[in-house]
Design an enzyme around this catalytic site. Sequence first.
Site, PDB file in Angstrom:
ATOM      1  N   ASN A 139     162.648  75.414 -32.248  1.00 17.40           N
ATOM      2  CA  ASN A 139     161.541  74.684 -31.637  1.00 17.40           C
ATOM      3  C   ASN A 139     160.203  75.323 -32.002  1.00 17.40           C
ATOM      4  OD1 ASN A 139     163.220  72.837 -30.112  1.00 17.40           O
ATOM      5  ND2 ASN A 139     163.691  74.562 -28.758  1.00 17.40           N
ATOM      6  N   CYS A 162     168.761  68.362 -33.455  1.00 17.82           N
ATOM      7  CA  CYS A 162     167.554  67.541 -33.510  1.00 17.82           C
ATOM      8  C   CYS A 162     167.882  66.293 -34.316  1.00 17.82           C
ATOM      9  CB  CYS A 162     166.401  68.305 -34.138  1.00 17.82           C
ATOM     10  SG  CYS A 162     164.880  67.339 -34.262  1.00 17.82           S
ATOM     11  N   ASN A 206     172.590  68.546 -27.010  1.00 19.16           N
ATOM     12  CA  ASN A 206     171.559  69.291 -26.292  1.00 19.16           C
ATOM     13  C   ASN A 206     171.248  68.530 -25.002  1.00 19.16           C
ATOM     14  OD1 ASN A 206     170.233  67.141 -27.492  1.00 19.16           O
ATOM     15  ND2 ASN A 206     168.537  68.320 -28.281  1.00 19.16           N
ATOM     16  N   CYS A 250     161.651  61.782 -30.473  1.00 20.54           N
ATOM     17  CA  CYS A 250     162.763  62.718 -30.297  1.00 20.54           C
ATOM     18  C   CYS A 250     164.039  61.931 -30.520  1.00 20.54           C
ATOM     19  CB  CYS A 250     162.736  63.336 -28.901  1.00 20.54           C
ATOM     20  SG  CYS A 250     164.172  64.392 -28.531  1.00 20.54           S
TER      21      CYS A 250
END
Length: 293
Positions: free
Chosen positions: A79, A88, A165, A231
Site C-alpha cells: 500500500n 489488489c 483481503n 478499488c
Amino acid sequence: MASELHFTKGQGTGNDFVLFSDPEGVVDLSPAQIAAICDRHFGVGADGVIRAVRSANLDAGAAALAEDEGAEWFMDYHNADGSVSEMCGNGIRVYARYLIENGLAELAPGETLSIGTRAGVRDVQLNKLGFQVDMGRWKLDGGEPLVRAKNLQVARPGLGINVGNPHVVVALADDDELDSADLAYIPHLEPAPVDGANVEFVVPAEPLVRDAVGHIRMRVHERGSGETLSCGTGAVAAALATRYWAGTGAPNHWNVTVPGGVVGVRMFPAEDGEHVALSGPAELVYEGELALA
C-alpha cells in the site's frame, strides 16, 4: 541494493501503481521508501507499489507454487503507506499488462496467466474490457459493524466481505449522501477489525437491474492508501454485498461505477464453490528512473 530504480507507472480505472522488475528478489524497499515513492507531492505518486518477482525467489511465493506450479510470477504488493497488502484487483490487471509488455510473460486469447499473490494464485485472461481476473472464492464475514464517516450524519451498519483481503460495505440512501462523505478521513468502525479493512460506500442505481445486469455506484477508503479512484477488490465486495441485500433473484453480473471508471463483476460456480471475477482496463502510462534514498 541499487541506488536507482527503473519503474513503470500504471493505472486501472484511476487506481495507480508504481511497478518495477526484480525477478531475483534482491531489491528490498523499506516501508519508508515505498511511502516516499507513493507520495503525490514529493515522489512519483501512487496508490501502491508492485514488485515483479519470481515466486521461487520470495518466501511468500512458496505457497503460490505449491498451489499452482505455473505461477512463475508473484505480485509483491504494498500500500501507499508501505504496509503489505494481500491482494489488489486493479493492481493485478495492471501487473499482468506489465509482465506481458515487458516480455516476462505471454497471454494469448483464451489462455490463462497464473499469478501468485498473498491471497493465493489468481488467474488472468484477456477480455473485451482489458483483463478478467478470477478472484477465487469469497467469504461472507458477516456481522454488522457500525461505520462512521465524516459528513455522514449517522452511523450505518456495514457488511463484512472477504475476497482475499477484508472489506466492510455500507449502503447509502442516494448519490447526495455518497458525494458528501469525506473519505480523506479514515472511516471509524465499531468494533474495529483486528487487521483493518477497506470500506466501501455504495448506492444502487435506479432501477438496480437493467438487462439482467446490476448497477451500483461506489466510493472507497482503502486500508493503507486512503480514498482511491477505484478499488478492484472493493468493487467485487460491493457487488457481492448488494446481491446479498437484494436477495433471491438478484443477478450474478454487475457493473460498478467508481470515480475512475467502470469495472465488471461476475459470480460463477466452480468445483470448490462460487468464484467471482473482476474485469476492467489496465494501462501503462510512463517509465522513469528514480533515485532511492
